[in-house]
Motif scaffolding. Structure first.
Motif, PDB file in Angstrom:
ATOM      1  N   GLU A   1      63.486  50.596  -2.627  1.00 14.09           N
ATOM      2  CA  GLU A   1      64.636  49.864  -2.104  1.00 14.09           C
ATOM      3  C   GLU A   1      65.534  50.789  -1.285  1.00 14.09           C
ATOM      4  N   VAL A   2      66.105  50.256  -0.217  1.00 14.04           N
ATOM      5  CA  VAL A   2      67.050  50.991   0.625  1.00 14.04           C
ATOM      6  C   VAL A   2      68.384  50.239   0.616  1.00 14.04           C
ATOM      7  N   PRO A   3      69.474  50.890   0.245  1.00  9.04           N
ATOM      8  CA  PRO A   3      70.782  50.211   0.297  1.00  9.04           C
ATOM      9  C   PRO A   3      71.076  49.691   1.700  1.00  9.04           C
ATOM     10  N   VAL A   4      71.660  48.513   1.778  1.00 13.10           N
ATOM     11  CA  VAL A   4      71.992  47.916   3.068  1.00 13.10           C
ATOM     12  C   VAL A   4      73.056  48.740   3.788  1.00 13.10           C
ATOM     13  N   CYS A   5      74.018  49.268   3.040  1.00 12.88           N
ATOM     14  CA  CYS A   5      75.098  50.069   3.628  1.00 12.88           C
ATOM     15  C   CYS A   5      74.864  51.557   3.383  1.00 12.88           C
ATOM     16  N   ASP A   6      75.330  52.381   4.307  1.00 14.95           N
ATOM     17  CA  ASP A   6      75.347  53.821   4.082  1.00 14.95           C
ATOM     18  C   ASP A   6      76.298  54.150   2.930  1.00 14.95           C
ATOM     19  N   PRO A   7      76.126  55.310   2.299  1.00 13.66           N
ATOM     20  CA  PRO A   7      76.978  55.664   1.158  1.00 13.66           C
ATOM     21  C   PRO A   7      78.389  56.067   1.571  1.00 13.66           C
ATOM     22  N   SER A   8      79.300  55.824   0.658  1.00 19.09           N
ATOM     23  CA  SER A   8      80.665  56.323   0.752  1.00 19.09           C
ATOM     24  C   SER A   8      81.028  56.852  -0.628  1.00 19.09           C
ATOM     25  N   ILE A   9      82.230  57.388  -0.774  1.00 17.27           N
ATOM     26  CA  ILE A   9      82.659  57.982  -2.044  1.00 17.27           C
ATOM     27  C   ILE A   9      83.856  57.212  -2.573  1.00 17.27           C
ATOM     28  N   ASP A  10      83.787  56.803  -3.845  1.00 17.37           N
ATOM     29  CA  ASP A  10      84.911  56.057  -4.418  1.00 17.37           C
ATOM     30  C   ASP A  10      85.999  57.005  -4.922  1.00 17.37           C
ATOM     31  N   GLY A  11      87.043  56.463  -5.529  1.00 19.65           N
ATOM     32  CA  GLY A  11      88.176  57.258  -5.970  1.00 19.65           C
ATOM     33  C   GLY A  11      87.852  58.243  -7.067  1.00 19.65           C
TER      34      GLY A  11
END
Length: 310
Positions: free
Chosen positions: A149-159
């Motif tokens: 599986e490939v995430p639809v969105c690129d990664p980001s970093i949460d709080g």
């Protein structure tokens, strides 16, 4: 996986067997079956609820989806094709379950043995970039990669400093390879390999063609000039800076360019690969299929993001 994407994925699978026009109709029936069943848990036991012909609710201890989809396929496909098609459709259904469990919207990428890739190899390459892509795709097919599986969105970093794959966030660039490996381990994902990346591009190609792109135009867009597929300096409405995650969805996948993708370490090559391009370059300079080899595992790149898979 949202509902629209799920239906499109079903149709893409069916198009391999019964053509574009009929696939849309059959996909509606399969999708309706998949959506009709709900899964529940009581006292630690899992059960399923469906409606029968008269609308009464029926409780079963096993899912009825596979059996119902199989019946639809026997009505519309050749008998010897039903098993293979059913397996692919159940994989798409499983991708939806993965999203429910881990909360990440993904698209499913078939393993090396899928015939969608061998059919792409019949394409007659028009330039060196397409020839190089065909070479890399053939290597990926021969590598025996399993579905992923490939995430639809690129990664980001949460709080809390954890990875997330949701729209509307600043893309997680400027991490070194070693830092990305650590983030992957902490978040139960991993960096995808070069072979997986080319199966992924094969999936994008297949989806483009299924949506009406000509074979020639789709190959050119992936291999030679990806301006229309992602966020480049010469793309429409270019921002001259990173776009937020979840931008420019193409055939179910967002963020195809915007930031260059960091792939997993390749011991045979002696480094790790950077794939695709970013907002500061033109789509013809660094299309999705282009690769660069790096070996500086501790240095950070302000234009690169990890390409994670599940």
């Amino acid at each position: 996986m949202n509902k629209t994407t799920a239906k499109n994925d079903i149709q893409v699978v069916l198009q391999e067997y019964i053509g574009n026009r009929k696939a849309k109709k059959v996909a509606e029936a399969v999708y309706e079956v998949m959506q009709a069943e709900t899964q529940h848990t009581h006292n630690g036991k899992k059960f399923f609820i469906n409606e029968d012909e008269i609308g009464a609710l029926v409780l079963t201890m096993e899912s009825m989806v596979k059996k119902s989809v199989e019946a639809i396929l026997y009505q519309n496909l050749e008998e010897d094709e039903v098993g293979e098609c059913l397996e692919q459709l159940m994989a798409e259904s499983n991708a939806t379950e993965i999203e429910k469990i881990i909360g990440i919207e993904t698209i499913h990428v078939e393993g090396s043995d899928s015939k969608i890739y061998s059919e792409l190899l019949e394409h007659k390459a028009l330039n060196n970039r397409e020839k190089e892509f065909m070479k890399n795709l053939r290597t990926a097919i021969e590598a025996g990669i399993k579905s992923f599986e490939v995430p639809v969105c690129d990664p980001s970093i949460d709080g809390n400093g954890k990875l997330q794959f949701i729209p509307g966030c600043k893309v997680a660039v400027a991490y070194s390879y070693n830092e990305l490996e650590k983030l992957a381990e902490e978040n139960s994902v991993r960096l995808g390999t070069k072979n997986e990346y080319f199966l992924f591009l094969g999936t994008i190609l297949n989806r483009l063609i299924a949506e009406g792109w000509s074979e020639r135009a789709a190959f050119e867009a992936v291999c030679t000039d990806s301006t229309e597929l992602g966020h480049y300096a010469n793309s429409a409405d270019a921002k001259d800076d990173f776009e937020l995650t979840g931008s420019r969805k193409i055939v179910g996948k967002c963020d195809l360019a915007n930031a260059c993708k960091i792939l997993a370490n390749d011991e045979k090559a002696g480094g790790f690969w950077l794939a695709g391009g970013f907002y500061y370059r033109d789509g013809s300079h660094c299309p999705l299929a282009c690769l660069y080899l790096y070996s500086c595992y501790d240095s950070r790149s302000n234009y690169c993001v990890g390409w994670f898979v599940l």
